[in-house]
Write a protein that holds these residues in place. Structure first.
Motif, PDB file in Angstrom:
ATOM      1  N   MET A   1       0.845  -1.185   0.000  1.00  0.00           N
ATOM      2  CA  MET A   1       0.000   0.000   0.000  1.00  0.00           C
ATOM      3  C   MET A   1       0.887   1.244   0.000  1.00  0.00           C
ATOM      4  N   SER A   2       0.619   2.125  -0.937  1.00  0.00           N
ATOM      5  CA  SER A   2       1.389   3.362  -1.051  1.00  0.00           C
ATOM      6  C   SER A   2       0.474   4.549  -0.815  1.00  0.00           C
ATOM      7  N   HIS A   3       0.809   5.326   0.183  1.00  0.00           N
ATOM      8  CA  HIS A   3       0.047   6.535   0.463  1.00  0.00           C
ATOM      9  C   HIS A   3      -0.009   7.368  -0.811  1.00  0.00           C
ATOM     10  N   THR A   4      -1.197   7.871  -1.161  1.00  0.00           N
ATOM     11  CA  THR A   4      -1.387   8.607  -2.401  1.00  0.00           C
ATOM     12  C   THR A   4      -2.152   9.893  -2.125  1.00  0.00           C
ATOM     13  N   ILE A   5      -1.653  10.988  -2.681  1.00  0.00           N
ATOM     14  CA  ILE A   5      -2.302  12.286  -2.554  1.00  0.00           C
ATOM     15  C   ILE A   5      -2.867  12.663  -3.919  1.00  0.00           C
ATOM     16  N   LEU A   6      -4.154  12.974  -3.943  1.00  0.00           N
ATOM     17  CA  LEU A   6      -4.832  13.378  -5.174  1.00  0.00           C
ATOM     18  C   LEU A   6      -4.938  14.900  -5.186  1.00  0.00           C
ATOM     19  N   LEU A   7      -4.444  15.508  -6.251  1.00  0.00           N
ATOM     20  CA  LEU A   7      -4.505  16.958  -6.428  1.00  0.00           C
ATOM     21  C   LEU A   7      -5.472  17.259  -7.567  1.00  0.00           C
ATOM     22  N   VAL A   8      -6.481  18.081  -7.292  1.00  0.00           N
ATOM     23  CA  VAL A   8      -7.497  18.385  -8.305  1.00  0.00           C
ATOM     24  C   VAL A   8      -7.677  19.895  -8.398  1.00  0.00           C
ATOM     25  N   GLN A   9      -7.707  20.390  -9.639  1.00  0.00           N
ATOM     26  CA  GLN A   9      -8.049  21.787  -9.886  1.00  0.00           C
ATOM     27  C   GLN A   9      -9.120  21.800 -10.973  1.00  0.00           C
ATOM     28  N   PRO A  10     -10.406  21.867 -10.564  1.00  0.00           N
ATOM     29  CA  PRO A  10     -11.482  21.793 -11.557  1.00  0.00           C
ATOM     30  C   PRO A  10     -11.552  23.000 -12.485  1.00  0.00           C
ATOM     31  N   ARG A  17      -8.408  24.761  -6.353  1.00  0.00           N
ATOM     32  CA  ARG A  17      -7.566  23.597  -6.049  1.00  0.00           C
ATOM     33  C   ARG A  17      -7.982  22.933  -4.748  1.00  0.00           C
ATOM     34  N   THR A  18      -7.977  21.602  -4.778  1.00  0.00           N
ATOM     35  CA  THR A  18      -8.206  20.819  -3.566  1.00  0.00           C
ATOM     36  C   THR A  18      -7.274  19.617  -3.581  1.00  0.00           C
ATOM     37  N   TYR A  19      -7.161  18.975  -2.439  1.00  0.00           N
ATOM     38  CA  TYR A  19      -6.394  17.736  -2.392  1.00  0.00           C
ATOM     39  C   TYR A  19      -7.075  16.788  -1.416  1.00  0.00           C
ATOM     40  N   SER A  20      -6.813  15.510  -1.577  1.00  0.00           N
ATOM     41  CA  SER A  20      -7.269  14.503  -0.622  1.00  0.00           C
ATOM     42  C   SER A  20      -6.224  13.396  -0.619  1.00  0.00           C
ATOM     43  N   ASP A  21      -6.187  12.654   0.479  1.00  0.00           N
ATOM     44  CA  ASP A  21      -5.187  11.594   0.526  1.00  0.00           C
ATOM     45  C   ASP A  21      -5.834  10.257   0.809  1.00  0.00           C
ATOM     46  N   TYR A  22      -5.166   9.212   0.358  1.00  0.00           N
ATOM     47  CA  TYR A  22      -5.685   7.845   0.409  1.00  0.00           C
ATOM     48  C   TYR A  22      -4.567   6.903   0.837  1.00  0.00           C
ATOM     49  N   GLU A  23      -4.963   5.744   1.348  1.00  0.00           N
ATOM     50  CA  GLU A  23      -3.988   4.759   1.804  1.00  0.00           C
ATOM     51  C   GLU A  23      -3.353   3.975   0.660  1.00  0.00           C
ATOM     52  N   SER A  24      -3.991   3.984  -0.523  1.00  0.00           N
ATOM     53  CA  SER A  24      -3.445   3.233  -1.656  1.00  0.00           C
ATOM     54  C   SER A  24      -3.836   3.909  -2.965  1.00  0.00           C
ATOM     55  N   GLN A  63     -11.822  17.626 -18.873  1.00  0.00           N
ATOM     56  CA  GLN A  63     -12.353  18.976 -18.709  1.00  0.00           C
ATOM     57  C   GLN A  63     -11.789  19.684 -17.475  1.00  0.00           C
ATOM     58  N   LEU A  64     -11.170  18.932 -16.572  1.00  0.00           N
ATOM     59  CA  LEU A  64     -10.580  19.550 -15.384  1.00  0.00           C
ATOM     60  C   LEU A  64      -9.346  20.353 -15.793  1.00  0.00           C
ATOM     61  N   ALA A  65      -9.125  21.465 -15.126  1.00  0.00           N
ATOM     62  CA  ALA A  65      -7.928  22.260 -15.415  1.00  0.00           C
ATOM     63  C   ALA A  65      -6.675  21.433 -15.112  1.00  0.00           C
ATOM     64  N   ASP A  66      -6.714  20.633 -14.024  1.00  0.00           N
ATOM     65  CA  ASP A  66      -5.573  19.781 -13.686  1.00  0.00           C
ATOM     66  C   ASP A  66      -6.006  18.706 -12.706  1.00  0.00           C
ATOM     67  N   ILE A  67      -5.419  17.545 -12.844  1.00  0.00           N
ATOM     68  CA  ILE A  67      -5.581  16.466 -11.878  1.00  0.00           C
ATOM     69  C   ILE A  67      -4.297  15.650 -11.931  1.00  0.00           C
ATOM     70  N   SER A  68      -3.768  15.333 -10.759  1.00  0.00           N
ATOM     71  CA  SER A  68      -2.556  14.528 -10.686  1.00  0.00           C
ATOM     72  C   SER A  68      -2.475  13.844  -9.329  1.00  0.00           C
ATOM     73  N   CYS A  69      -1.541  12.909  -9.237  1.00  0.00           N
ATOM     74  CA  CYS A  69      -1.343  12.163  -7.998  1.00  0.00           C
ATOM     75  C   CYS A  69       0.110  12.231  -7.572  1.00  0.00           C
ATOM     76  N   LEU A  70       0.294  12.176  -6.275  1.00  0.00           N
ATOM     77  CA  LEU A  70       1.622  11.995  -5.702  1.00  0.00           C
ATOM     78  C   LEU A  70       1.581  10.669  -4.955  1.00  0.00           C
ATOM     79  N   VAL A  71       2.436   9.733  -5.354  1.00  0.00           N
ATOM     80  CA  VAL A  71       2.428   8.390  -4.772  1.00  0.00           C
ATOM     81  C   VAL A  71       3.727   8.165  -4.012  1.00  0.00           C
ATOM     82  N   TYR A  72       3.577   7.743  -2.760  1.00  0.00           N
ATOM     83  CA  TYR A  72       4.741   7.545  -1.891  1.00  0.00           C
ATOM     84  C   TYR A  72       5.592   6.388  -2.383  1.00  0.00           C
TER      85      TYR A  72
END
Length: 103
Positions: A1-10, A17-24, A63-72
């Motif tokens: 399981m890799s901690h993952t941060i979701l970055l969204v800019q609709p 811009r918002t972000y949320s984090d997940y366990e995988s 259609q989102l201005a940006d979406i990306s992930c940061l994976v540990y």
């Protein structure tokens, strides 16, 4: 399981811009699907059942201005960035598994 941060800019404005984090990564991809489902619920408030296919989800992501992930990355103790195309690929694999298609 890799901690993952979701970055969204609709939208185009930085304050969207918002972000949320997940366990995988998989939990994060499920989170992306939930974001789209919430969007559909908002625009179809009077529709009791909402269905969509993967191409509609991908159109929404485009259609989102940006979406990306940061994976540990445990080996380097850093977060690696991944773009929209990578997210689409991971969602495709996740939904294919969920549908029971393992070919």
């Amino acid at each position: 399981m890799s901690h993952t941060i979701l970055l969204v800019q609709p939208g185009n404005r930085p304050e969207t811009r918002t972000y949320s984090d997940y366990e995988s990564v998989n939990e994060c991809m499920e989170g992306v699907c939930r974001i789209y489902e919430e969007h559909l619920k908002r625009i179809n408030a009077n529709t009791p059942t909402i269905t969509y296919d993967i191409s509609q989800l991908f159109d929404f992501l485009d259609q989102l201005a940006d979406i990306s992930c940061l994976v540990y990355q445990k080996s380097t103790n850093t977060y690696a960035p991944y773009n929209k195309e990578w997210i689409k690929e991971k969602i495709y694999v996740l939904l294919k598994k969920a549908a029971g298609n393992t070919d």
